[in-house]
Design an enzyme around this catalytic site. Structure first.
Site, PDB file in Angstrom:
ATOM      1  N   ARG A  41       7.157  10.341  -2.799  1.00 54.03           N
ATOM      2  CA  ARG A  41       7.037   8.978  -3.346  1.00 54.03           C
ATOM      3  C   ARG A  41       6.767   9.123  -4.834  1.00 54.03           C
ATOM      4  NH1 ARG A  41       2.871   5.461  -4.663  1.00 54.03           N
ATOM      5  NH2 ARG A  41       3.269   3.245  -4.242  1.00 54.03           N
ATOM      6  N   SER A 110       6.054  -0.195   5.878  1.00 50.90           N
ATOM      7  CA  SER A 110       4.717  -0.627   5.444  1.00 50.90           C
ATOM      8  C   SER A 110       4.471  -2.052   5.866  1.00 50.90           C
ATOM      9  CB  SER A 110       4.611  -0.597   3.910  1.00 50.90           C
ATOM     10  OG  SER A 110       4.603   0.705   3.429  1.00 50.90           O
ATOM     11  N   LYS A 148      -2.253   2.745  -5.985  1.00 48.28           N
ATOM     12  CA  LYS A 148      -1.206   1.716  -5.963  1.00 48.28           C
ATOM     13  C   LYS A 148      -1.817   0.434  -6.487  1.00 48.28           C
ATOM     14  CE  LYS A 148       1.699  -0.536  -2.424  1.00 48.28           C
ATOM     15  NZ  LYS A 148       2.967  -0.817  -3.014  1.00 48.28           N
TER      16      LYS A 148
HETATM   17  N1  TZP Z   1       0.431   2.172   0.029  1.00 49.24           N
HETATM   18  C1  TZP Z   1      -0.647   1.451   0.314  1.00 49.24           C
HETATM   19  S1  TZP Z   1      -2.021   2.057  -0.464  1.00 49.24           S
HETATM   20  C2  TZP Z   1      -1.130   3.323  -1.166  1.00 49.24           C
HETATM   21  C3  TZP Z   1       0.189   3.227  -0.788  1.00 49.24           C
HETATM   22  C4  TZP Z   1       1.265   4.106  -1.213  1.00 49.24           C
HETATM   23  C5  TZP Z   1      -1.715   4.341  -2.079  1.00 49.24           C
HETATM   24  C6  TZP Z   1      -2.647   5.270  -1.365  1.00 49.24           C
HETATM   25  O1  TZP Z   1      -3.155   6.223  -2.258  1.00 49.24           O
HETATM   26  P1  TZP Z   1      -4.566   6.909  -2.053  1.00 49.24           P
HETATM   27  O2  TZP Z   1      -4.742   7.762  -3.291  1.00 49.24           O
HETATM   28  O3  TZP Z   1      -4.492   7.763  -0.832  1.00 49.24           O
HETATM   29  O4  TZP Z   1      -5.594   5.818  -1.960  1.00 49.24           O
END
Ligand code: TZP
Ligand code: MG
Length: 223
Positions: A41, A110, A148
């Protein structure tokens, strides 16, 4: 087709969080520590960069026997013959993605809200293993995250547990999942945890993954 995949510790990559380290090295270390599936990603990569990274990851993960999932880009997933693709609510609709990749690839979706999660057809129940629903739902963010920015409200553990009680879908909890809460995410009904910073930004991605996997096992009542 709902393949019995292992989502226990699902590494999702983000090069900006890797502190200048080589992403493939981090993936290799995470797999050595027990990561069971890896998603590339990379929101800032051009299509060509993304393709080249995906090719290299595919070579590495094929050797290691670990599935590769591509975020967002169905074209890149098909070009590199990845094991699957992960899409969100703002990407191509799930049904179109499934048509494009066919029944054998993993498709993850998602879900940002309970309403979205419960509107996904749970076709495995109706059709058995030949259903055409997603292979898993990415449920998030479970907790606040800095990784994110455009997230919806956090699910929290109670809503995750409530979703678990209402669906047969395989559920992967994402967003702010780390060593301190991974066990609770599993106890609340997730089949696995997806993590970005807890592995990519860790001093030792291998050790971090080993510790996360141990928490997942504890969450399942296994040691
Ligand atoms: N989708 C929902 S939260 C997120 C994604 C890609 C980010 C999660 O990143 P982290 O660093 O594990 O909190
Ligand atoms: Mg997306």
């Amino acid at each position: 087709m709902n393949k019995k995949r292992d989502y226990s510790v699902y590494l999702v990559t983000d090069r900006p969080l890797c502190a200048g380290r080589d992403l493939l090295q981090i993936i290799e270390e995470a797999v050595a520590g027990g990561a069971t599936i890896v998603q590339i990603r990379e929101k800032d990569a051009t299509a060509r960069e993304f393709y080249e990274l995906a090719c290299a990851a595919k070579d590495l993960l094929d050797r290691l026997g670990i599935p590769l999932i591509i975020n967002d880009r169905v074209d890149v997933a098909l070009a590199v013959d990845a094991d699957g693709v992960h899409v969100g609510q703002k990407d191509l609709p799930y049904a179109e993605v499934r048509k494009m990749v066919g029944p054998h690839k993993i498709v993850g979706l998602s879900v940002d809200t309970m309403e979205q999660a419960l509107s996904v057809p749970d076709l495995e129940v109706v059709l058995g293993d030949g259903g055409f629903g997603p292979d898993y739902l990415g449920v998030g963010p479970i907790f606040p995250t800095n990784t994110k920015k455009d997230t919806s409200e956090e699910w929290g553990l109670e809503n995750l547990a409530s979703l678990r009680a209402q669906t047969h879908q395989r559920l992967v909890g994402i967003g702010g999942v780390n060593l301190s809460n991974a066990r609770d995410v599993i106890r609340s009904g997730a089949d696995g945890i997806a993590v970005v910073s807890a592995i990519c930004a860790a001093e030792s991605p291998k050790k971090a993954t080993e510790e996360l996997l141990a928490e997942v096992m504890l969450g399942r009542g296994l040691e």
